[in-house]
Enzyme design. Structure first.
Site, PDB file in Angstrom:
ATOM      1  N   CYS A  11      45.668   7.539   3.602  1.00  4.23           N
ATOM      2  CA  CYS A  11      46.305   8.099   2.138  1.00  4.23           C
ATOM      3  C   CYS A  11      47.867   8.019   2.560  1.00  4.23           C
ATOM      4  O   CYS A  11      48.346   7.552   3.727  1.00  4.23           O
ATOM      5  CB  CYS A  11      46.261   9.582   2.179  1.00  4.23           C
ATOM      6  SG  CYS A  11      46.693  10.654   3.409  1.00  4.23           S
ATOM      7  N   GLU A  18      43.597  10.740  10.972  1.00  5.63           N
ATOM      8  CA  GLU A  18      44.703   9.815  11.551  1.00  5.63           C
ATOM      9  C   GLU A  18      45.504  10.532  12.304  1.00  5.63           C
ATOM     10  O   GLU A  18      46.096  10.490  13.346  1.00  5.63           O
ATOM     11  CB  GLU A  18      45.131   8.924  10.223  1.00  5.63           C
ATOM     12  CG  GLU A  18      44.365   8.009   9.614  1.00  5.63           C
ATOM     13  CD  GLU A  18      43.674   8.984   8.331  1.00  5.63           C
ATOM     14  OE1 GLU A  18      43.356   7.933   7.316  1.00  5.63           O
ATOM     15  OE2 GLU A  18      43.376   9.953   8.284  1.00  5.63           O
ATOM     16  N   CYS A  73      49.216   9.708   5.765  1.00  2.73           N
ATOM     17  CA  CYS A  73      48.867   9.410   7.035  1.00  2.73           C
ATOM     18  C   CYS A  73      49.461   7.620   7.357  1.00  2.73           C
ATOM     19  O   CYS A  73      49.966   7.510   8.362  1.00  2.73           O
ATOM     20  CB  CYS A  73      47.286   8.981   7.074  1.00  2.73           C
ATOM     21  SG  CYS A  73      46.362  10.804   7.117  1.00  2.73           S
TER      22      CYS A  73
END
Length: 154
Positions: free
Chosen positions: A83, A55, A86
């Site tokens: 996560c 990402e 990100c």
């Protein structure tokens, strides 16, 4: 959903590139106005960089492409639920929509463990579309980790 599936196919290609390089197979691309602005795959091992998630790679490339760190109106396609790190980057970039493949029950921050996309304490909300080509994304991850366990790589 067809448009999402087509873009996710390209994210899955990026995930395969990560797997071929020995990285956890996660791929991402950032799209706006039916144009891919940036793409990436996991590279924390090869880059010696804990922030080199798919990402982040896609967001960095997209920001360079448009000449602005704000990616208003953009959609991020990623094979695995992002996560916390990100999701924070997506919020800072003002990404409009997140489309992901399979959920991450251990570290997902778009609804599984945390829900930063809709946290009213933050200054931006992100529309989330989950489960696009989830079986393919899950199979890539499972195959990668099964092969590592067989090889004794944990």
């Amino acid at each position: 959903m067809t448009e999402h599936a087509s873009w996710m196919a390209l994210a899955l290609d990026q995930a395969r590139r990560a797997a071929q390089a020995g990285e956890v197979p996660v791929g991402a691309l950032l799209v706006r106005d039916d144009r891919c602005l940036g793409q990436g795959h996991n590279q924390p091992i090869s880059r010696h960089d804990p922030t080199a998630h798919a990402e982040i790679q896609a967001v960095r490339e997209a920001a360079r492409t448009v000449g602005n760190y704000r990616l208003v109106g953009a959609t991020l396609y990623v094979t695995l639920e992002p996560c916390v790190m990100c999701m924070g980057a997506l919020i800072q970039a003002r990404v409009e929509r997140l489309v992901f493949g399979c959920p991450d029950p251990r570290a997902g921050a778009a609804g599984s463990v945390y829900d930063l996309a809709h946290d009213t304490r933050l200054n931006h909300r992100i529309e989330v579309v989950a489960g696009v080509r989830a079986d393919e994304a899950r199979a890539l991850l499972q195959g990668f980790f099964q092969a590592r366990r067989k090889a004794g790589g944990g």
